[in-house]
Design an enzyme around this catalytic site. Sequence first.
Site, PDB file in Angstrom:
ATOM      1  N   SER A  56       0.852  -1.191   0.000  1.00 24.93           N
ATOM      2  CA  SER A  56       0.000   0.000   0.000  1.00 24.93           C
ATOM      3  C   SER A  56       0.883   1.233   0.000  1.00 24.93           C
ATOM      4  CB  SER A  56      -0.890   0.012   1.245  1.00 24.93           C
ATOM      5  OG  SER A  56      -1.494   1.271   1.450  1.00 24.93           O
ATOM      6  N   TYR A  82      -0.383   0.251  10.661  1.00 28.61           N
ATOM      7  CA  TYR A  82      -0.674  -0.160   9.283  1.00 28.61           C
ATOM      8  C   TYR A  82       0.559   0.042   8.406  1.00 28.61           C
ATOM      9  CZ  TYR A  82      -3.078  -0.411   4.764  1.00 28.61           C
ATOM     10  OH  TYR A  82      -3.471  -0.762   3.487  1.00 28.61           O
TER      11      TYR A  82
END
Length: 238
Positions: A56, A82
């Site tokens: 990501s 994350y």
Amino acid sequence: MLVDNAGVMALPELTRTPDGRETQFAVNHLGHFALAVGLHQALAAAEGARLVSVSSLGHLFSPVVFDDLDYRFRPYDPWTSYGQSKTANILFAVGAAERWADDGITANALMPGNIGDTSLARHVDPQQLAGFIETTGLALPPQKNVAQGAATSVLLTASPTVEGITGRYFGLGVGFMSVGAIPGRFATSSRPRSTPCPRRARASCGLSSGPSTPRSRRGPGPFVWTLRTVGGGGGCPR
């Protein structure tokens, strides 16, 4: 073909797995790592297997903090948690590309894009996200549907265009890029630092402490970059 795609994002509270690992790092990286290692012999036997690690743009939020992977000594933050898991996804592709090249296995990582039609963002508060974007200066890429978001994964698993290419990060719609090639205030140097991570940490996470040296050919076009690990906190790669 193995596509490591499952993930969670921005869990608002610190949660742990039954074995005590922080949930985002466990789900987004450790589970994928365990699955890939468990399937290594099968992938090698396939003669030309492809491993795809779905990362990501969030990897820019944090390096892998080896001194505190599970937030036992630092305040928990949904986005750095994350971020380190997504950085680990990329570095796992680097490590697999280097270690499994002799088995005929290629490994690449990718950024699928900003996909709005999934439940991945179910924990994200829109106001919190807007504030985070304003604070960091990070602009989200244009939104994609699911089919568009899956396109890069399909390319890397099935297209002859990328046959033999390994140790690369595909993202932002401009072809092959290194972490250091991404523009913006979170961009990092593409020059790896000299201090390696502890051997135990590299072994447990499947990360590489230096630039990848793929044996296969470079990809076509002007946007071909070797994915390099980049120095982060404590001398560990980003």
